[in-house]
Structures are given as structure tokens and as C-alpha cells.
Design a protein around this motif. Sequence first.
Motif, PDB file in Angstrom:
ATOM      1  N   TRP A 134      -3.022   8.950  -5.995  1.00 35.21           N
ATOM      2  CA  TRP A 134      -2.275   7.687  -5.984  1.00 35.21           C
ATOM      3  C   TRP A 134      -1.254   7.619  -4.850  1.00 35.21           C
ATOM      4  O   TRP A 134      -0.675   6.557  -4.610  1.00 35.21           O
ATOM      5  CB  TRP A 134      -1.599   7.488  -7.338  1.00 35.21           C
ATOM      6  N   ASP A 135      -0.983   8.714  -4.157  1.00 34.81           N
ATOM      7  CA  ASP A 135      -0.118   8.691  -2.986  1.00 34.81           C
ATOM      8  C   ASP A 135      -0.959   8.765  -1.716  1.00 34.81           C
ATOM      9  O   ASP A 135      -0.523   9.252  -0.681  1.00 34.81           O
ATOM     10  CB  ASP A 135       0.878   9.858  -3.035  1.00 34.81           C
ATOM     11  N   SER A 136      -2.174   8.295  -1.780  1.00 30.64           N
ATOM     12  CA  SER A 136      -3.089   8.309  -0.651  1.00 30.64           C
ATOM     13  C   SER A 136      -2.610   7.332   0.421  1.00 30.64           C
ATOM     14  O   SER A 136      -1.732   6.496   0.177  1.00 30.64           O
ATOM     15  CB  SER A 136      -4.477   7.909  -1.129  1.00 30.64           C
ATOM     16  N   PRO A 137      -3.208   7.379   1.621  1.00 31.74           N
ATOM     17  CA  PRO A 137      -2.870   6.384   2.650  1.00 31.74           C
ATOM     18  C   PRO A 137      -3.081   4.957   2.167  1.00 31.74           C
ATOM     19  O   PRO A 137      -2.343   4.048   2.552  1.00 31.74           O
ATOM     20  CB  PRO A 137      -3.834   6.745   3.788  1.00 31.74           C
ATOM     21  N   ASP A 138      -4.094   4.739   1.315  1.00 40.42           N
ATOM     22  CA  ASP A 138      -4.322   3.391   0.791  1.00 40.42           C
ATOM     23  C   ASP A 138      -3.116   2.905  -0.011  1.00 40.42           C
ATOM     24  O   ASP A 138      -2.712   1.742   0.092  1.00 40.42           O
ATOM     25  CB  ASP A 138      -5.562   3.384  -0.102  1.00 40.42           C
ATOM     26  N   ALA A 139      -2.566   3.791  -0.845  1.00 36.62           N
ATOM     27  CA  ALA A 139      -1.392   3.409  -1.632  1.00 36.62           C
ATOM     28  C   ALA A 139      -0.201   3.147  -0.724  1.00 36.62           C
ATOM     29  O   ALA A 139       0.572   2.208  -0.964  1.00 36.62           O
ATOM     30  CB  ALA A 139      -1.068   4.512  -2.637  1.00 36.62           C
ATOM     31  N   LEU A 140      -0.033   3.953   0.310  1.00 39.34           N
ATOM     32  CA  LEU A 140       1.084   3.751   1.234  1.00 39.34           C
ATOM     33  C   LEU A 140       0.964   2.411   1.964  1.00 39.34           C
ATOM     34  O   LEU A 140       1.965   1.743   2.220  1.00 39.34           O
ATOM     35  CB  LEU A 140       1.141   4.909   2.239  1.00 39.34           C
ATOM     36  N   VAL A 141      -0.267   2.021   2.292  1.00 39.42           N
ATOM     37  CA  VAL A 141      -0.474   0.718   2.918  1.00 39.42           C
ATOM     38  C   VAL A 141      -0.039  -0.395   1.982  1.00 39.42           C
ATOM     39  O   VAL A 141       0.643  -1.350   2.385  1.00 39.42           O
ATOM     40  CB  VAL A 141      -1.958   0.537   3.311  1.00 39.42           C
ATOM     41  N   LEU A 142      -0.403  -0.272   0.700  1.00 41.02           N
ATOM     42  CA  LEU A 142      -0.018  -1.309  -0.266  1.00 41.02           C
ATOM     43  C   LEU A 142       1.486  -1.362  -0.478  1.00 41.02           C
ATOM     44  O   LEU A 142       2.062  -2.441  -0.643  1.00 41.02           O
ATOM     45  CB  LEU A 142      -0.726  -1.063  -1.598  1.00 41.02           C
ATOM     46  N   GLU A 172       5.170   2.366  -7.808  1.00 42.78           N
ATOM     47  CA  GLU A 172       4.401   2.369  -9.053  1.00 42.78           C
ATOM     48  C   GLU A 172       3.435   1.187  -9.109  1.00 42.78           C
ATOM     49  O   GLU A 172       2.291   1.330  -9.567  1.00 42.78           O
ATOM     50  CB  GLU A 172       5.350   2.316 -10.250  1.00 42.78           C
ATOM     51  N   LEU A 173       3.849   0.023  -8.635  1.00 44.08           N
ATOM     52  CA  LEU A 173       2.958  -1.130  -8.620  1.00 44.08           C
ATOM     53  C   LEU A 173       1.762  -0.862  -7.710  1.00 44.08           C
ATOM     54  O   LEU A 173       0.617  -1.199  -8.054  1.00 44.08           O
ATOM     55  CB  LEU A 173       3.721  -2.371  -8.154  1.00 44.08           C
ATOM     56  N   ALA A 174       2.000  -0.243  -6.564  1.00 42.59           N
ATOM     57  CA  ALA A 174       0.894   0.111  -5.666  1.00 42.59           C
ATOM     58  C   ALA A 174      -0.066   1.077  -6.356  1.00 42.59           C
ATOM     59  O   ALA A 174      -1.288   0.962  -6.225  1.00 42.59           O
ATOM     60  CB  ALA A 174       1.435   0.719  -4.374  1.00 42.59           C
ATOM     61  N   ARG A 175       0.474   2.044  -7.096  1.00 41.54           N
ATOM     62  CA  ARG A 175      -0.381   2.980  -7.842  1.00 41.54           C
ATOM     63  C   ARG A 175      -1.268   2.238  -8.836  1.00 41.54           C
ATOM     64  O   ARG A 175      -2.455   2.537  -8.976  1.00 41.54           O
ATOM     65  CB  ARG A 175       0.489   3.987  -8.590  1.00 41.54           C
ATOM     66  N   GLN A 176      -0.685   1.292  -9.554  1.00 38.88           N
ATOM     67  CA  GLN A 176      -1.454   0.565 -10.549  1.00 38.88           C
ATOM     68  C   GLN A 176      -2.526  -0.313  -9.898  1.00 38.88           C
ATOM     69  O   GLN A 176      -3.624  -0.479 -10.437  1.00 38.88           O
ATOM     70  CB  GLN A 176      -0.529  -0.286 -11.424  1.00 38.88           C
ATOM     71  N   LEU A 177      -2.231  -0.863  -8.734  1.00 39.82           N
ATOM     72  CA  LEU A 177      -3.231  -1.629  -8.007  1.00 39.82           C
ATOM     73  C   LEU A 177      -4.373  -0.726  -7.543  1.00 39.82           C
ATOM     74  O   LEU A 177      -5.549  -1.119  -7.587  1.00 39.82           O
ATOM     75  CB  LEU A 177      -2.593  -2.332  -6.800  1.00 39.82           C
ATOM     76  N   ILE A 178      -4.038   0.493  -7.140  1.00 40.31           N
ATOM     77  CA  ILE A 178      -5.079   1.449  -6.750  1.00 40.31           C
ATOM     78  C   ILE A 178      -5.924   1.816  -7.960  1.00 40.31           C
ATOM     79  O   ILE A 178      -7.146   1.950  -7.871  1.00 40.31           O
ATOM     80  CB  ILE A 178      -4.448   2.713  -6.124  1.00 40.31           C
ATOM     81  N   ARG A 179      -5.299   1.974  -9.113  1.00 37.41           N
ATOM     82  CA  ARG A 179      -6.072   2.271 -10.324  1.00 37.41           C
ATOM     83  C   ARG A 179      -7.059   1.143 -10.601  1.00 37.41           C
ATOM     84  O   ARG A 179      -8.214   1.374 -10.953  1.00 37.41           O
ATOM     85  CB  ARG A 179      -5.141   2.442 -11.531  1.00 37.41           C
ATOM     86  N   ARG A 180      -6.639  -0.087 -10.468  1.00 36.87           N
ATOM     87  CA  ARG A 180      -7.550  -1.215 -10.664  1.00 36.87           C
ATOM     88  C   ARG A 180      -8.655  -1.175  -9.625  1.00 36.87           C
ATOM     89  O   ARG A 180      -9.795  -1.549  -9.898  1.00 36.87           O
ATOM     90  CB  ARG A 180      -6.800  -2.525 -10.559  1.00 36.87           C
ATOM     91  N   GLU A 181      -8.316  -0.717  -8.434  1.00 38.58           N
ATOM     92  CA  GLU A 181      -9.317  -0.575  -7.379  1.00 38.58           C
ATOM     93  C   GLU A 181     -10.393   0.418  -7.793  1.00 38.58           C
ATOM     94  O   GLU A 181     -11.588   0.161  -7.691  1.00 38.58           O
ATOM     95  CB  GLU A 181      -8.619  -0.088  -6.104  1.00 38.58           C
TER      96      GLU A 181
END
Length: 513
Positions: free
Chosen positions: A7-15, A158-167
Motif C-alpha cells: 500500500w506504500d507502492s509508487p502507485d499509492a504515492l502518486v494518489l 490512508e485514503l490513497a491506501r483504500q483506493l489502491i485496495r479498491r483497485e
Amino acid sequence: MAERADWDSPDALVLINVLEKLRARDGLILSRLQDERNPVAAPLLGLAATRRYATVHNVKPASAALEVVGQCVRHTMSGTEQIVADAILALGLFADAYTRHGIDPRAIQSLSADSLGRRRTALLGHWRRLHESLGHPPTDPPSDRALRGTTEREVLRELARQLIRREVYSVGSKGAVLPASGDAPVPASAGSGGKVIVVGGAVMDATFRTKQLPARETSSEAYGFDLSPGGKGLTQAVAAARLGLDVSLIAAVADDRFGQEIMHYLRDEGVDTSLVKVVHEARTPFTGVIEMELGDSIAVNWRNQVDVRLDVRDIDQHSRALAGCDVVLVTFEIPRETVQQTLALAKSEGDDSPLVIVTPGQPYPDETISRHSLTQIDYLVAHAWELGRYAPAGQDRFDPDPVARNMLAYGVDTLCLLVNGGCTVYSEAAHEAFMVPTFPSIYKESSAARDAFCAALAAKLIDNERAFSEQVALWAAAAMSCATADFPLSNSMPNRKRVETLLSRSHFTIKAP
């Protein structure tokens, strides 16, 4: 976005970066997401979860992205995280709850102002009361410096993490095809309306989402949690309302804060609550649900039927309404005697009586409903395991087919046996069983899928002036498949356009006799 568990991936950092930029000025509003000259929101619009929502609900990506963010804040964040995210992004998700709690309207308006500084001032100035409004323990507000430098950053993380989970859990949605701008939309049939009364349960569901069940005397971590109104009666009422029917619910609801939330939810969904029995000084019944990644689940019910229950006398008060509607939906969440009285009152007008659709789950553990009551059921929508008590005498092993035919012999007009997303229909009128195909989905049939089937069956029978056919069964099965396919989305009960879109894309046809 890549599918991964980091959840701390580059994708999460972008979000996180996207959310921080959208936080500024007037916040995360629709016009900013629609602005094609501003590429900031592109990663949010490109999420598979956004594409999935846009496809399922036939809306533009900007509207889908706003709804996906709102669902994450409402259903996967909690306490301070919810309140801060709502305010700094100017989402306005909890304005109604704040109003009901008596917070100054000017303060509520400031929480959605087009100035981030003004939103922060309102947030800090009403910190404790905002928490109380949502039922969270009040805490002391942080300093303005701590809010800007620490709290907001953690909330957006945390919101970015939850968006990644939905991803990650929007499996298969990366291939979702959004309609081109020139494509003609699928027409939505308005239907003929109709009056439906649902008699059943209204509870709170505490849902833990996990990848695996813990072994006995051990524990495991859930990746998500949701506390929301539930119950078969409530869900069928909401499903019917979304299909454009005039729906009333007869249920017993406590008057504690959870019961009040149930009532607000029903009204927001367009369900008439004037027939609901409100029980004072009682505790709301709960269902604990452990939900796996692909939708299958197990549940434990605490019905609190000593305090919160529908009695025969409660049903008697609504005899005229039951006899005068088009369809009555009944679930076994209420006492056996109450079910039997409901069926008797619904069928009191003979041939002019409403159609009755019954859901027999959970089966009564120690007895069945009477033979006479079975003759008053027009449609029994069941899973095979729920019919074990109705097996023919002398049957050594459980075989659904003779059990189903036994139900017809007892007097049930039509039995819809749901299996793995499809349906086998046994009907005296049809003289033989026929199968309705499964619409493929990567997700397993959820507990709410049958509720979608029952509501859609009611809607289509009303459309067809009570005439049952294979087309009616297919439409109901399609609604059930929509609820299953849309499992990762909250409130997955479909509207008519969603059902007809699925049917228009399927390869299933039914030839006229």
C-alpha cells in the motif's frame, strides 16, 4: 495502476500527490475532475475501480471517481479520518448528519467552502461536535500546525491506501469498456410502477473483510470493516425501490442510534417507513459477517427477538395494506406464526389478492410453516439447503429435484431454486422444470444477490400483469447477477438500466414458444 499488496507502492504515492493537489482551493469537486485542461486528476480517473463504477452505473469517469472516493471515505475509513477527509476535500458527505445533530448551518456550509483555509477553520472550531454527530468519541482538536503538517497527510495517505485496495479487488475491471461519446445509451425501461410491501428483518451488519478465516483459538487481521444497515427484508425493500416500485417495509426496529440510522437509510433509499414498528428502549439486532475477497461469506445472527420482533398483532394492524398491494415479499427473519398470519392476510381477497414471494432463509430450526401456508405462496425463492425439511419420506440422501417437486405437491405454485448464480424453476403451470443460465462473474454469489432476484421478480411480474414466463425469470436472474458482479461496490442493488445493460451485452436469448 498495478495490482499489488504494497500500500506504500509508487502507485499509492502518486494518489497521495493527486489528493494533496485536489485538496487545495475548492477541493475535490466535479468540475475540477471534468476539466480536461488539468491533468492532475488523471491517475484518479484511470483507476480500475473508477472505470468499473462508470461502466456499471453508466456515468462519466469524473462522476465515477467522485463516487468511489466518497464510498472509500464513508465505508472504509473511520472516526477522525472520515471527518478530516470530508472537510479538507470539500466532499460534503456528512452534511445531513451534521444538520440532524444541530450544528450551525453556517459551519456546515464552511466545511464545503471554496477556500481550504476556511474549511480548516470550521473543522477545528467544531471538532468535538462533528465527531459526536457521527457517533465517534469526541477528542481534543489538533493544533492548526499539526492538522496541516501531520493529520491531513496521514488521512490522505490512508485514503490513497483504500483506493489502491479498491483497485486490487476490482478484479477484471481493467478490461471494462467505457462507452464512446457517440454510442447510444441503453434505454432504461421505466416499468409500470406498482405497490410492494416487504415483511422481514432490518438489522445492522458488522462486516469484516478478510482473506482467510483464522484457526480456532487464533486471530487474523481484517483488511476492511463496514457497519451498515442490513437484513433480508431491508435489502429487498431497497432493491425494489431502486427498480422504481412504490415500496413499504413492515419490520421491527429499535429506537437506539443504530435503529435511527436504519430508518434514515431506508428513507434516503425511497422506502416508506410508516409501517415500521419502532421499539423503545431496545437494542438493535446485529449480524456479524465475515466476507472473503470474492464475495462468499459466513454470518452469525443476533436477532434480539425477545425485544425486537414482529408479532401477529403487529401484522393484523396492516391487513388492509397487505391485501391491497400488488406484491408481498416475506422473509423467514420474523417468527413463524407472524409469517403464517402475513400469508393469510395477503391472500384474504381470493383471486384479487397480491402475489406472494417468500424467502425461506434462515429456515426455522425446529419446525416448518404449515401445509396450508405453503398453499398461499406464489413464488418460493430458495437455496437447496434450505429445503431439507421438505424432503420426501424415505429419501436416503438429499436430492434437490424430488424435494423441489415435493414443494409443488404441498401447494407452492412456483419454486425458484438458486444455484451458483443461476436458477432452476419448478412450476405447475410450466409442467416441467427449466433452467435460467448463469451470467458469468468472477465474484461468488453474495448474500444480497437473492434479495435482488426477489425484487426484480416482483417488478417484472407487475410489468407483465402477473404473468410469469421464462423472460421474467431471466430478467430476475440478470438482476441477481448484477448484484453479484457489483459486489465490491457498496449498495450493489441494481436499477433497471443496469439490468437491461447486462442483458443487452449477454448472449442469452429465450425463444418464444
